[in-house]
Design an enzyme around this catalytic site. Sequence first.
Site, PDB file in Angstrom:
ATOM      1  N   HIS A 159      -0.379 -10.849   9.288  1.00 25.45           N
ATOM      2  CA  HIS A 159      -0.137  -9.411   9.140  1.00 25.45           C
ATOM      3  C   HIS A 159      -1.447  -8.649   9.274  1.00 25.45           C
ATOM      4  CE1 HIS A 159       3.850  -9.721   6.680  1.00 25.45           C
ATOM      5  NE2 HIS A 159       3.870 -10.442   7.780  1.00 25.45           N
TER       6      HIS A 159
ATOM      7  N   LYS B 107      -4.037 -12.002  -5.423  1.00 30.60           N
ATOM      8  CA  LYS B 107      -5.356 -12.639  -5.467  1.00 30.60           C
ATOM      9  C   LYS B 107      -5.409 -14.010  -6.147  1.00 30.60           C
ATOM     10  CE  LYS B 107      -8.004  -9.857  -3.346  1.00 30.60           C
ATOM     11  NZ  LYS B 107      -7.174 -10.128  -2.163  1.00 30.60           N
TER      12      LYS B 107
ATOM     13  N   TYR C   5       4.576  -1.963  -0.437  1.00 29.62           N
ATOM     14  CA  TYR C   5       4.342  -1.746  -1.870  1.00 29.62           C
ATOM     15  C   TYR C   5       4.808  -0.327  -2.185  1.00 29.62           C
ATOM     16  CZ  TYR C   5       1.131  -5.795  -2.142  1.00 29.62           C
ATOM     17  OH  TYR C   5       0.573  -7.049  -2.126  1.00 29.62           O
TER      18      TYR C   5
ATOM     19  N   TYR D 206      -8.242  -6.317  -0.174  1.00 32.73           N
ATOM     20  CA  TYR D 206      -6.959  -7.002   0.027  1.00 32.73           C
ATOM     21  C   TYR D 206      -7.120  -8.224   0.936  1.00 32.73           C
ATOM     22  CZ  TYR D 206      -1.906  -7.508   0.133  1.00 32.73           C
ATOM     23  OH  TYR D 206      -0.625  -8.001  -0.025  1.00 32.73           O
TER      24      TYR D 206
ATOM     25  N   PRO E 226      -0.048 -10.064 -10.206  1.00 29.56           N
ATOM     26  CA  PRO E 226       0.118 -10.420  -8.786  1.00 29.56           C
ATOM     27  C   PRO E 226       0.028  -9.257  -7.785  1.00 29.56           C
ATOM     28  CG  PRO E 226       2.198 -10.626  -9.966  1.00 29.56           C
ATOM     29  CD  PRO E 226       1.165 -10.329 -10.984  1.00 29.56           C
TER      30      PRO E 226
END
Length: 397
Positions: free
Chosen positions: A75, A298, A202, A386, A294
């Site tokens: 992604h 990570k 998200y 990220y 979560p």
Amino acid sequence: MAIIRTQVGIVGAGPAGLMLAHLLHLQGIESVVLESHSRPYVESRVRAGVLEQGTVDMLRESGIGGRIEREGLQHHGVELRFGGEGHRIDFQDLVGKSITVYAQQEVVKDLIAARLRYDEPIFFEAEAMRVSDFESRPRIHYAQDGSENEIACDFLAGCDGFHGMCRPAVAAGQIKFYERQYPFAWLGILARVPPASDELIYTYHERGFSLMSMRSPEISRLYLQCAVDEDIANWPDERIWEELQMRMATHDGFALKDGPIFQKGITPMRSFVAEPMQFGKLFLLGDAAHIVPPTGAKGLNLAVADVRVITRGLVEFYKSGNREELERYTERCLRRVWRGQRFSWWMTSMLHRFPGEDGFSHHIHLAELGYVTSSRAASTSLAENYVGLPFDTPGLF
Ligand code: RFL
Ligand code: PHB
């Protein structure tokens, strides 16, 4: 009672213990892995899904990357959704990196297969009961098939997760904990329905956080924020879909399709760090030493980063007797761990509704999300964290 001698005794066959055993093998260092559960159990335990580019590179460079390359979903960005609109964070454009969606249990399967292929010791349904003498000649006392056995080793790697027994074996005065509990949990599902988008979504919503992820082009992985003491029995499938649809709705008519749910679970949210991470010849790795909520994806990645640091230290020690790298283990790991903690705490705070929040807090969430998605500087900060900050230890290979 059997006594097995080895160089590194490893408690736990999660990502940390298995990756460590694998890298040590490649460097000609012997180890024995003990796992309290059965092989089918650890190979089917549903957990993480997002691997940083550095984690994937490490798996590939160590010869484990074949299936990830074929089956992993690469992604180049994620979507942040709020106020009924989606905003894409383009990792490739902002930081030139990507992430891979590949289930944790698949990483575990790949590492176990490698361990068995080169015929190195890994004992399932073998539970470590006690670790001792880790200031001098470490020992692991374990139970298997009703008998008690022992492993005598040079070093002991506690890779036994948050609820393991290695961390509690350290005397109270020698270890310090830093902790945050969050007043909510995640209800997670796996469903046989194609993901509603090619990338993760998200979502912040007044009803609470939700996340759309995936495992394959046919299987979706979805989460929604729920009460910390939620009873899964209160969540029949229809209620889960209805709630997800409400939270993920957009002004331009996004439709989240439902499908058969075949796995459900509730995950509490916690930030936790133990300091130091080494006690004589006992080293703690991964969730045994630190836990993140979560939301930043990570946990597994930090576990693998610890493995990288300790492997360097052990290679150095066995090559030249030099303990310098091993002595710096805690310092090197915690620098990265605290950055992962900060990022995970920040993502969690920005995207969830806290009990008692009012209109003011709601607008602060929206303002922060608006800023993060409209400022290139702020988006870049999210993106670089990220996809994974660079390692400050030189490469292993
Ligand atoms: P693990 O995976 O908990 O493995 C520890 C192993 O030790 C065994 N064990 C023992 N064995 C022998 N004797 C004993 N006395 C033992 N006591 C315990 C256990 O059976 C187990 O097999 O720890 P490790 O290796 O440190 O790995 C950490 C990761 O599992 C964890 O950080 C991640 O799953 C966190 N996480 C995520 N991390 C990511 O990087 N990206 C993600 O997208 C992501 N999503 C998640 C997550 C965790 C989640 N849950 C369920 C907590 C999503 C969720 C929902
Ligand atoms: C997952 O796919 O399980 C997943 C993805 C992103 C997260 C956490 C879990 O932040």
